[in-house]
Motif scaffolding. Structure first.
Motif, PDB file in Angstrom:
ATOM      1  N   GLN A  40     -29.443  57.738   0.460  1.00 30.24           N
ATOM      2  CA  GLN A  40     -29.316  58.480  -0.789  1.00 30.24           C
ATOM      3  C   GLN A  40     -30.529  59.372  -1.028  1.00 30.24           C
ATOM      4  OE1 GLN A  40     -26.553  58.504  -2.816  1.00 30.24           O
ATOM      5  NE2 GLN A  40     -27.670  60.219  -3.735  1.00 30.24           N
ATOM      6  N   ARG A  99     -30.204  62.408   1.082  1.00 26.47           N
ATOM      7  CA  ARG A  99     -29.221  63.342   0.516  1.00 26.47           C
ATOM      8  C   ARG A  99     -29.811  64.117  -0.657  1.00 26.47           C
ATOM      9  NH1 ARG A  99     -23.980  59.234   0.411  1.00 26.47           N
ATOM     10  NH2 ARG A  99     -23.460  59.401   2.640  1.00 26.47           N
ATOM     11  N   ASP A 100     -30.640  63.453  -1.433  1.00 23.42           N
ATOM     12  CA  ASP A 100     -31.292  64.100  -2.572  1.00 23.42           C
ATOM     13  C   ASP A 100     -32.525  64.906  -2.161  1.00 23.42           C
ATOM     14  OD1 ASP A 100     -29.408  62.889  -4.162  1.00 23.42           O
ATOM     15  OD2 ASP A 100     -30.696  61.205  -4.728  1.00 23.42           O
ATOM     16  N   LYS A 136     -35.255  63.824  -1.357  1.00 18.88           N
ATOM     17  CA  LYS A 136     -36.469  63.210  -1.876  1.00 18.88           C
ATOM     18  C   LYS A 136     -37.460  62.879  -0.763  1.00 18.88           C
ATOM     19  CE  LYS A 136     -35.769  60.310  -5.206  1.00 18.88           C
ATOM     20  NZ  LYS A 136     -35.493  59.052  -5.972  1.00 18.88           N
ATOM     21  N   SER A 178     -39.322  60.910 -10.173  1.00 17.58           N
ATOM     22  CA  SER A 178     -38.565  60.641  -8.946  1.00 17.58           C
ATOM     23  C   SER A 178     -37.822  59.313  -9.017  1.00 17.58           C
ATOM     24  CB  SER A 178     -39.508  60.630  -7.739  1.00 17.58           C
ATOM     25  OG  SER A 178     -40.347  59.488  -7.737  1.00 17.58           O
ATOM     26  N   THR A 212     -28.665  55.487 -12.803  1.00 15.19           N
ATOM     27  CA  THR A 212     -27.531  56.175 -12.186  1.00 15.19           C
ATOM     28  C   THR A 212     -26.453  55.189 -11.773  1.00 15.19           C
ATOM     29  OG1 THR A 212     -28.931  57.973 -11.372  1.00 15.19           O
ATOM     30  CG2 THR A 212     -26.815  57.662 -10.277  1.00 15.19           C
TER      31      THR A 212
END
Length: 262
Positions: free
Chosen positions: A14, A17-18, A20, A89, A96
């Motif tokens: 994840q 994908r972000d 980060k 962050s 979520t």
């Protein structure tokens, strides 16, 4: 253990994908570079901007030592902008999952609350600790090049102290993200508390003993004078206790479904 590993992998996927895993290290590298470069070129910049009018630079002013500049990287960059970046962050780390129903779904699987929380904290801490370390080491290289050398052992010990402070920031923000549902509220409360913790360091020995932000102060002491107070062992142990306390609250909140999803 297998569930924990799967959850950690899920978090890293994840975060990839972000993006980060890309922007967080770059931001801390930028923060790490900023302090030594600004400190080195500040007299020249002031001279150019001032044009000889109203700004006087004392020629007898001692040149900054490398340890001072590296310490100021922690104080002026990581403990200010860095705290805000870490919180931003992480502010949605659990929020979520609550909002989209993923938390309720995960807990219907053979996954313990402890594994879920540990997976969140460990994965985010690995990324943040790596980002902070990369920025810090970048600053160290620039400091050694532009100023005087800093002892490697002092640099490493200071980093370890600071990373313990980062671990508390991660666990605390995870707890706040579990309790509250608004990202703005999560960010505001987390930033306010962490800033307050950092500001009150040094006001009282008793407060420092239970204040995880004192780890940042020990990092500064290690860089500036090469030693730390003998009470550091108890402060380190108390910091781990505070981290454990935040994890217990997070576990209780999720296990007893104190959160709401709307």
């Amino acid at each position: 253990m297998r569930n924990f590993t799967v959850l950690v992998k899920k978090e890293f996927i994840q975060m990839a994908r972000d993006l980060k895993v890309f922007w967080l290290p770059l931001v801390f590298v930028f923060l790490g570079i900023t302090q030594p470069i600004v400190s080195y070129y500040l007299p020249t910049i002031l001279k150019m901007v001032g044009g000889g009018q109203g700004i006087t630079i004392d020629p007898t002013m001692p040149v900054q030592q490398g340890a001072e500049v590296l310490a100021s990287t922690l104080v002026s960059q990581f403990d200010q902008l860095g705290i805000m970046i870490i919180v931003i962050s992480m502010m949605a780390v659990v929020q979520t999952d609550k909002a989209n129903g993923m938390l309720a779904f995960i807990l219907t699987r053979p996954v313990t609350v402890r594994s879920y929380i540990s997976g969140k904290i460990v994965s985010n801490y690995i990324l943040l600790a790596g980002s902070v370390s990369l920025g810090y080491l970048t600053s160290y290289l620039y400091v050694n090049y532009l100023f005087s050398n800093v002892a490697v052992i002092n640099m490493i010990v200071a980093l370890l102290f600071y990373l313990l402070w980062v671990l508390f920031m991660v666990s605390f923000t995870t707890m706040i993200s579990t309790i509250f549902n608004s990202p703005a509220v999560i960010a505001l409360l987390s930033i306010a508390f962490l800033f307050f913790s950092r500001i009150i360091v040094g006001l009282s020995v008793a407060i420092d003993f239970i204040n995880p932000a004192s780890m940042s102060n020990y990092a500064l002491e290690m860089l500036m004078i090469g030693t730390v107070n003998t009470d550091v062992i108890w402060s380190v142990l108390m910091t781990f206790v505070m981290i454990g306390f935040t994890m217990i609250i997070t576990n209780f909140w999720i296990a007893h479904k104190k959160y709401v999803t709307d």
